[in-house]
Motif scaffolding. Structure first.
Motif, PDB file in Angstrom:
ATOM      1  N   GLY A  20      21.431  86.088  49.454  1.00 61.63           N
ATOM      2  CA  GLY A  20      21.501  86.194  48.000  1.00 61.63           C
ATOM      3  C   GLY A  20      22.756  85.571  47.444  1.00 61.63           C
ATOM      4  N   GLY A  80      33.402  92.352  40.778  1.00 59.85           N
ATOM      5  CA  GLY A  80      31.981  92.029  40.979  1.00 59.85           C
ATOM      6  C   GLY A  80      31.137  92.680  39.899  1.00 59.85           C
ATOM      7  N   SER A  81      29.954  92.093  39.670  1.00 58.49           N
ATOM      8  CA  SER A  81      29.102  92.694  38.644  1.00 58.49           C
ATOM      9  C   SER A  81      28.429  93.947  39.180  1.00 58.49           C
ATOM     10  N   LYS A  82      28.303  94.055  40.486  1.00 58.01           N
ATOM     11  CA  LYS A  82      27.721  95.293  41.045  1.00 58.01           C
ATOM     12  C   LYS A  82      28.566  96.503  40.636  1.00 58.01           C
ATOM     13  N   ILE A  85      27.916  97.425  37.107  1.00 57.90           N
ATOM     14  CA  ILE A  85      26.657  98.176  36.973  1.00 57.90           C
ATOM     15  C   ILE A  85      26.882  99.627  37.412  1.00 57.90           C
ATOM     16  N   TRP A 106      16.108  94.524  41.821  1.00 58.64           N
ATOM     17  CA  TRP A 106      17.220  94.529  42.791  1.00 58.64           C
ATOM     18  C   TRP A 106      17.472  95.998  43.229  1.00 58.64           C
ATOM     19  N   TYR A 109      20.004  98.966  41.762  1.00 59.42           N
ATOM     20  CA  TYR A 109      19.829  99.749  40.525  1.00 59.42           C
ATOM     21  C   TYR A 109      19.330 101.160  40.852  1.00 59.42           C
ATOM     22  N   ASN A 150      16.763  92.650  33.922  1.00 59.17           N
ATOM     23  CA  ASN A 150      17.420  91.628  34.739  1.00 59.17           C
ATOM     24  C   ASN A 150      16.662  90.309  34.593  1.00 59.17           C
ATOM     25  N   ASP A 182      21.384  92.906  32.924  1.00 55.11           N
ATOM     26  CA  ASP A 182      22.079  92.226  34.019  1.00 55.11           C
ATOM     27  C   ASP A 182      21.755  90.734  33.932  1.00 55.11           C
ATOM     28  N   ILE A 184      23.361  88.129  35.450  1.00 52.91           N
ATOM     29  CA  ILE A 184      24.144  87.421  36.466  1.00 52.91           C
ATOM     30  C   ILE A 184      23.574  86.039  36.829  1.00 52.91           C
ATOM     31  N   TYR A 185      22.238  85.848  36.673  1.00 55.01           N
ATOM     32  CA  TYR A 185      21.640  84.546  36.999  1.00 55.01           C
ATOM     33  C   TYR A 185      21.441  83.678  35.749  1.00 55.01           C
ATOM     34  N   SER A 214      29.851  85.367  40.626  1.00 57.78           N
ATOM     35  CA  SER A 214      29.339  85.149  41.987  1.00 57.78           C
ATOM     36  C   SER A 214      28.321  84.033  42.078  1.00 57.78           C
ATOM     37  N   LYS A 215      27.335  84.068  41.197  1.00 64.65           N
ATOM     38  CA  LYS A 215      26.197  83.162  41.373  1.00 64.65           C
ATOM     39  C   LYS A 215      26.450  81.824  40.671  1.00 64.65           C
ATOM     40  N   ARG A 223      34.830  88.594  44.294  1.00 62.46           N
ATOM     41  CA  ARG A 223      34.527  89.864  43.624  1.00 62.46           C
ATOM     42  C   ARG A 223      35.072  89.846  42.186  1.00 62.46           C
ATOM     43  N   TYR A 300      15.271  82.482  43.868  1.00 59.02           N
ATOM     44  CA  TYR A 300      14.307  83.204  44.705  1.00 59.02           C
ATOM     45  C   TYR A 300      12.885  82.877  44.280  1.00 59.02           C
TER      46      TYR A 300
HETATM   47  C1  LIG Z   1      20.451  91.077  40.137  1.00 60.88           C
HETATM   48  C2  LIG Z   1      21.816  91.172  40.699  1.00 60.88           C
HETATM   49  N1  LIG Z   1      22.766  91.812  40.002  1.00 60.88           N
HETATM   50  C3  LIG Z   1      24.015  91.940  40.472  1.00 60.88           C
HETATM   51  C4  LIG Z   1      24.368  91.411  41.703  1.00 60.88           C
HETATM   52  C5  LIG Z   1      25.776  91.628  42.195  1.00 60.88           C
HETATM   53  O1  LIG Z   1      26.555  90.495  42.144  1.00 60.88           O
HETATM   54  P1  LIG Z   1      28.157  90.555  42.277  1.00 60.88           P
HETATM   55  O2  LIG Z   1      28.540  91.982  42.506  1.00 60.88           O
HETATM   56  O3  LIG Z   1      28.489  89.673  43.422  1.00 60.88           O
HETATM   57  O4  LIG Z   1      28.695  90.046  40.975  1.00 60.88           O
HETATM   58  C6  LIG Z   1      23.420  90.738  42.468  1.00 60.88           C
HETATM   59  C7  LIG Z   1      23.778  90.219  43.794  1.00 60.88           C
HETATM   60  O5  LIG Z   1      22.962  89.853  44.597  1.00 60.88           O
HETATM   61  C8  LIG Z   1      22.107  90.602  41.946  1.00 60.88           C
HETATM   62  O6  LIG Z   1      21.160  89.955  42.626  1.00 60.88           O
END
Ligand SMILES: Cc1ncc(COP(=O)(O)O)c(C=O)c1O
Length: 363
Positions: A20, A80-82, A85, A106, A109, A150, A182, A184-185, A214-215, A223, A300
């Motif tokens: 990922g 990081g975005s995780k 969240i 994902w 969540y 997302n 979210d 992120i993409y 990240s992406k 991070r 994906y």
């Molecule tokens: C949908 C989604 N959100 C958040 C993340 C977290 O990304 P990061 O914490 O690297 O910013 C990912 C990572 O795979 C993701 O696929």
């Protein structure tokens, strides 16, 4: 993962279509900015919400590109975005609150909502992976606190359309529910456009927008992510960060300011992802195992593999054991036993090799 390692130890080259993260290096201007920051002694704690220049740069980006009405006071920079969240859900969701998650989704969540003591209400999306608006309306009750969106989506690559976003905004406003979006993409879109739900009138005070580096900038290991939230929630989130991570690594924040500059070369990466998407979708359409729904974003695809007669776990095991190809079963994303996730965040040569192994087995 363990099986893949065993095969690799036996000398079999495993093609990893389960990753990922972008396989590109972080852009050099970003690396240099971090190096300079370290050499200049920018190696200490920062304010917990993040350094002012980065929060301002993020707020500018969100205003200009996403039409969000935000200032630096709405922004918390996170590892990081995780983590963003995680903080958002911890701040909003109390014991027994319900959180609607359109699936496939994902997996983090669901896990984070469970950690917060909340209850997950999964709502399967329609066959084309668009939001099941009626299904969402049906599960709303007086305990519903939050809906998680997302787009572009992991694992389907689906990009939400304006009508869906508007319909969902209407539900959130009518039922007084928060939305965690979210995004992120966001930059990895090959057709269509990204719309931030926080820009829809009436959504400003109930939307938490998540994004990260990240992406888009191939910076998974750095991070670095962020959240834009209504001020009272941003203050709560900042408290959680202050008493846990303290702050994001100082020189990584400087790298973030650099990444957001227009000269950061992300276009070639996006073009290459599109080339790979086109290749893998066209190639898999010719293989009888797969029914492919060509996605418009992320990196994906989530094909239906039910004509193989196997479920997603069996199919992924078969791909790994017989062909040395690792993928992710759809069961991981909310019980999608008829689908697998294939990531094309790998070279076109690897994708070609994976396709050729599949064709050989079927011959
Ligand atoms: C949908 C989604 N959100 C958040 C993340 C977290 O990304 P990061 O914490 O690297 O910013 C990912 C990572 O795979 C993701 O696929």
């Amino acid at each position: 993962m363990t099986k893949a390692k065993e095969l690799q130890a036996k000398g079999i080259k495993v093609i990893q279509l389960d990753v990922g993260e972008p396989d590109f290096p972080t852009p050099i201007n970003v690396i240099k900015a971090a190096e300079r920051a370290m050499e200049n002694g920018f190696t200490h704690y920062t304010p917990s919400a993040g350094i002012l220049e980065l929060r301002e740069a993020i707020a500018n980006k969100l205003r200009e590109e996403n039409n969000l009405n935000v200032t630096k006071d709405n922004i918390i920079v996170t590892p990081g975005s995780k983590q963003a969240i995680f903080y958002a859900i911890m701040a909003l969701v109390d014991e027994d609150d319900e959180v609607i998650i359109p699936t496939p989704a994902w997996p983090s969540y669901m896990e984070i909502v469970n950690l917060a003591g909340g209850k997950v209400r999964e709502v399967p999306s329609l066959p084309d992976f668009s939001l099941n608006i009626e299904g969402i309306k049906e599960v709303i009750n007086n305990k519903t606190k939050l809906i998680i969106l997302n787009s572009p989506n992991n694992p389907t690559g689906y990009v939400m359309k304006k009508e869906e976003i508007k319909a969902l905004a209407e539900i959130a406003i009518d039922s007084d529910i928060f939305v965690l979006s979210d995004e992120i993409y966001e930059k990895l879109i090959y057709e269509g456009e990204h719309i931030s739900i926080g820009s829809i009138p009436g959504m400003e005070e109930r939307t938490l927008t998540i994004n990260g580096f990240s992406k888009t900038y191939a910076m998974t290991g750095w991070r670095l992510g962020y959240i834009a939230a209504p001020k009272p929630i941003a203050l709560e989130i900042n408290k959680i960060q202050q008493h846990s991570a303290s702050c994001v690594t100082s020189f990584v924040q400087i790298a973030g300011i650099e990444a957001l500059k227009p000269e950061t070369p992300i276009k070639p990466m996006i073009e290459e992802f599109k080339r790979r998407r086109d290749y893998i979708c066209n190639a898999l359409e010719k293989i009888p195992w797969f029914k492919v729904n060509k996605p418009s974003g992320a990196f994906y695809i989530f094909p239906d593999i039910s004509t193989s007669g196997m479920n997603s776990d069996e199919f992924c095991n078969m791909l790994l054991e017989k062909l040395g190809i690792s993928t992710t079963p759809g069961s991981a994303f909310g019980g999608y036993n008829k689908n697998i996730r294939i990531s094309y965040a790998t070279s076109i040569e690897n994708l070609r090799e994976a396709v050729s192994r599949m064709e050989k087995l079927l011959r």
